[in-house]
Design a protein around this motif. Sequence first.
Motif, mmCIF file in Angstrom:
data_model
loop_
_atom_site.group_PDB
_atom_site.id
_atom_site.type_symbol
_atom_site.label_atom_id
_atom_site.label_comp_id
_atom_site.label_asym_id
_atom_site.label_seq_id
_atom_site.Cartn_x
_atom_site.Cartn_y
_atom_site.Cartn_z
ATOM 1 N N PRO A 149 9.024 -13.140 3.221
ATOM 2 C CA PRO A 149 9.308 -14.386 3.939
ATOM 3 C C PRO A 149 9.968 -14.159 5.307
ATOM 4 O O PRO A 149 9.929 -15.040 6.155
ATOM 5 N N LEU A 150 10.543 -12.964 5.506
ATOM 6 C CA LEU A 150 11.131 -12.646 6.807
ATOM 7 C C LEU A 150 10.239 -11.686 7.584
ATOM 8 O O LEU A 150 10.709 -10.937 8.455
ATOM 9 N N ASP A 151 8.945 -11.740 7.282
ATOM 10 C CA ASP A 151 7.964 -10.879 7.958
ATOM 11 C C ASP A 151 8.058 -11.035 9.470
ATOM 12 O O ASP A 151 8.106 -12.155 9.995
ATOM 13 N N GLY A 152 8.101 -9.880 10.142
ATOM 14 C CA GLY A 152 8.145 -9.885 11.597
ATOM 15 C C GLY A 152 9.506 -10.171 12.189
ATOM 16 O O GLY A 152 9.689 -10.066 13.406
ATOM 17 N N LEU A 153 10.481 -10.513 11.348
ATOM 18 C CA LEU A 153 11.795 -10.931 11.845
ATOM 19 C C LEU A 153 12.924 -9.995 11.424
ATOM 20 O O LEU A 153 13.776 -9.635 12.234
ATOM 21 N N ALA A 154 12.938 -9.633 10.144
ATOM 22 C CA ALA A 154 14.067 -8.882 9.597
ATOM 23 C C ALA A 154 14.067 -7.443 10.096
ATOM 24 O O ALA A 154 13.021 -6.854 10.377
ATOM 25 N N MET A 155 15.248 -6.867 10.181
ATOM 26 C CA MET A 155 15.376 -5.494 10.650
ATOM 27 C C MET A 155 14.747 -4.497 9.683
ATOM 28 O O MET A 155 14.387 -3.387 10.088
ATOM 29 N N ASP A 156 14.627 -4.874 8.428
ATOM 30 C CA ASP A 156 14.015 -3.980 7.440
ATOM 31 C C ASP A 156 12.497 -4.139 7.398
ATOM 32 O O ASP A 156 11.831 -3.574 6.539
ATOM 33 N N ASN A 157 11.954 -4.934 8.330
ATOM 34 C CA ASN A 157 10.511 -5.154 8.393
ATOM 35 C C ASN A 157 9.907 -4.235 9.446
ATOM 36 O O ASN A 157 10.174 -4.373 10.634
ATOM 37 N N PHE A 158 9.071 -3.286 9.017
ATOM 38 C CA PHE A 158 8.535 -2.263 9.913
ATOM 39 C C PHE A 158 7.149 -2.625 10.444
ATOM 40 O O PHE A 158 6.777 -2.194 11.528
ATOM 41 N N LEU A 159 6.368 -3.360 9.662
ATOM 42 C CA LEU A 159 5.020 -3.748 10.083
ATOM 43 C C LEU A 159 4.872 -5.257 9.926
ATOM 44 O O LEU A 159 4.928 -5.773 8.809
ATOM 45 N N GLU A 160 4.704 -5.963 11.011
ATOM 46 C CA GLU A 160 4.471 -7.404 10.900
ATOM 47 C C GLU A 160 3.119 -7.625 10.218
ATOM 48 O O GLU A 160 2.084 -7.163 10.698
ATOM 49 N N SER A 161 3.124 -8.335 9.106
ATOM 50 C CA SER A 161 1.932 -8.427 8.260
ATOM 51 C C SER A 161 1.261 -9.787 8.266
ATOM 52 O O SER A 161 0.122 -9.915 7.832
ATOM 53 N N HIS A 162 1.947 -10.814 8.740
ATOM 54 C CA HIS A 162 1.370 -12.153 8.686
ATOM 55 C C HIS A 162 0.082 -12.287 9.495
ATOM 56 O O HIS A 162 -0.873 -12.935 9.044
ATOM 57 N N ILE A 190 0.892 -8.725 0.693
ATOM 58 C CA ILE A 190 0.938 -7.719 1.762
ATOM 59 C C ILE A 190 2.331 -7.764 2.362
ATOM 60 O O ILE A 190 2.813 -8.817 2.758
ATOM 61 N N SER A 191 2.992 -6.613 2.410
ATOM 62 C CA SER A 191 4.353 -6.591 2.943
ATOM 63 C C SER A 191 4.581 -5.335 3.758
ATOM 64 O O SER A 191 4.268 -4.230 3.323
ATOM 65 N N GLY A 192 5.156 -5.527 4.947
ATOM 66 C CA GLY A 192 5.496 -4.413 5.813
ATOM 67 C C GLY A 192 6.983 -4.133 5.831
ATOM 68 O O GLY A 192 7.511 -3.580 6.791
ATOM 69 N N SER A 193 7.665 -4.490 4.747
ATOM 70 C CA SER A 193 9.117 -4.333 4.669
ATOM 71 C C SER A 193 9.495 -3.276 3.641
ATOM 72 O O SER A 193 8.788 -3.064 2.654
ATOM 73 N N VAL A 194 10.646 -2.643 3.859
ATOM 74 C CA VAL A 194 11.173 -1.702 2.862
ATOM 75 C C VAL A 194 11.860 -2.440 1.727
ATOM 76 O O VAL A 194 12.200 -1.848 0.704
ATOM 77 N N VAL A 195 12.076 -3.743 1.896
ATOM 78 C CA VAL A 195 12.716 -4.582 0.883
ATOM 79 C C VAL A 195 11.658 -5.460 0.224
ATOM 80 O O VAL A 195 10.836 -6.074 0.905
ATOM 81 N N ASN A 196 11.670 -5.530 -1.085
ATOM 82 C CA ASN A 196 10.674 -6.317 -1.813
ATOM 83 C C ASN A 196 11.154 -7.749 -1.984
ATOM 84 O O ASN A 196 11.799 -8.093 -2.970
ATOM 85 N N ARG A 197 10.821 -8.597 -1.028
ATOM 86 C CA ARG A 197 11.203 -10.011 -1.115
ATOM 87 C C ARG A 197 10.075 -10.883 -1.658
ATOM 88 O O ARG A 197 10.235 -12.089 -1.770
ATOM 89 N N CYS A 198 8.909 -10.294 -1.961
ATOM 90 C CA CYS A 198 7.767 -11.157 -2.315
ATOM 91 C C CYS A 198 7.075 -10.702 -3.602
ATOM 92 O O CYS A 198 5.888 -10.970 -3.780
ATOM 93 N N ASN A 199 7.818 -10.027 -4.492
ATOM 94 C CA ASN A 199 7.193 -9.562 -5.740
ATOM 95 C C ASN A 199 5.899 -8.816 -5.411
ATOM 96 O O ASN A 199 4.838 -9.063 -5.967
#
Length: 633
Positions: A149-162, A190-199
């Motif tokens: 849900p914080l795709d493209g915004l959060a510091m732990d997001n490495f690849l913007e996936s939306h 699809i998630s480009g984050s090191v944190v699993n916020r989307c199951n």
Amino acid sequence: MLKRLIEVKEKRSAKINKIEKIKAKLSPKKAYERLQELAKKGYEAISEEDKNIFLKYFGLFDKNEFTPKQFMLRVRIPGGILTPNQAKILGECAKEFGKDYIDLTTRMQVELRNLHIEDIGQIFEKLESVGITTYQTGIDNLRNIVTDPLDGLAMDNFLESHPTLLKLQELFLKKDEWIGTLPRKFNTSISGSVVNRCNVYGHDCCFVLAMKDGIYGYNVYLGGKVGKIAKSADIFLTQEEVVEFFENLINLYKEYGFRDNRNKNRLYFLIEAVGMENFIKALKEFSATDFQSAGETLCKMEHFDNNQGRVQLKDGSFALHSIVPGGIFSGTDMIEAANLAEEFGKDLRISVEQNLYITGVKNCEEVLNHNYFKKYKNIDSPFFNNLIACTGKNECNFGVIPNKPDAIEMAQFLSENIDANKAKVRMYWSGCVKGCGIHEFGDIGFVGAKAKVKGVVEFGVDILMGGSLTKSKEARTILKSVPLRFAKYLILELMEEFKTNRSKNENFETFFERVLNGFSSGAIAFLMKFNYYLKTKGVNYRFNLLKHKPIGRFEPLEIFDFGNEIYKELTANKAYLEVYNFWPIGSSKPVHPLKLNKNLPKEVADIVYKMVHPNIKERYQVFSEILKDIDLW
């Protein structure tokens, strides 16, 4: 390897299920024209085939048994992202047509309820005016694709996936060849984050942040569904390769997926029939493409936002989190949240845990002072922060229990009766085994069931534990068919154990791995049920599992080990002079506990004696025998 897929498909094609036969009667175009006709003619003109299949193509679900002649409308929200204007229109639709009710769902969507067929045309027009659709949100379709849900915004997001997500959606959305044509539903993450916020590991197809040769991309996991976490396909894709891969995958599934037993037609069963390695070989052949082997998966952290209330973003602003218990929301509240986003931030984002973020906020304290955050707390108790509950029987034909009110009642009870000191406890509730509440991923999962109390059937739950959002394992069943009215007391006993024995700042997932996971499911059930039983009998003693070492989940030895401790604590005497390697040493034998402590209730003393009985043939061998003798319901 395509030859192998053809062989297994032919074996499963002798009988086609009745849904496939009905789907063949109407093209998607005709189905939509039919919907428009029904909107003019009214509810009485709707056939069972319309209700069960064709209306679901466009997100309409009949709930006649519970809300006569009214519909639920599932609205596709790609990645859970809503502009303030889109959110306002959703809120207006809920207020004008749906008694001001909105559900936030575990697929990061919204559901409107209490709708009449005659209003559907107006609703569709309003939603489409701001780029929102309800197409393909039910039955055999590619469902809403989820991302961080914080795709493209959060510091732990490495690849913007939306942006990639939207390209995936373009492959099938509103295209006749994809509307209702799959063997079963198909879920994607699809998630480009090191944190699993989307199951991220819980879907038919999962694109998970990875790195190979210094390049960020996605590792592919396939075959997730209720009760099954997706498995590695040993494939690494760059961001540019994802869309083509996905197109080939869904075409292959459409072509070779099974269409007989609907309970066994998900992608998981096709992979299971041939094995993952053979399936990937077939996909390579089908695609006329080779794939790189998997890189290093980077999405290894569990999300933490709910306990912090806010997340600093790359541009220095914050995403403010609001807790929406059970996802029960309203049009009025959606409009208020949209106004806050418009005035103080950027957009709204729905989470898998049915909560809401307002992004781009610079002055958090100013926004938190608004009434919206008095109703939907920025940080709640540990039992509300990560609560999930699907809709339940009051709104769903499959639901066994009401579910949402049950989940909220338990969270409130635990919040009032135990201080978990800012811990994280993810309680995920599904109203039935279909698992829309993703119970198998929860720290504690609940599944609606029937239970018996003194021979009378009432609402109950199966209780599971040990699910994870970051590890490849599902929760395991601890207790089945627990009457709902007793379940909260058993979970309270579990939380007492957690509170007493947790390390500093330890969350329940870590505690479960460190303390509970080494014991059998029966042993954990015994901890909860026996301690509550002692309370009901007025016995001032609490059994503590942490005093014992795991014994390979071997129940006869666990029972004997536990029994020796309980016997000593309740009688001030050892059952045996010495016990070596779970075997009594010496000639002394235990006497019945009542002879040593006349204040013990006989029922309790009988259970304890049978746990350590001198005749091994008279001793309990499995916990189910003890749990049956603990007469709570």
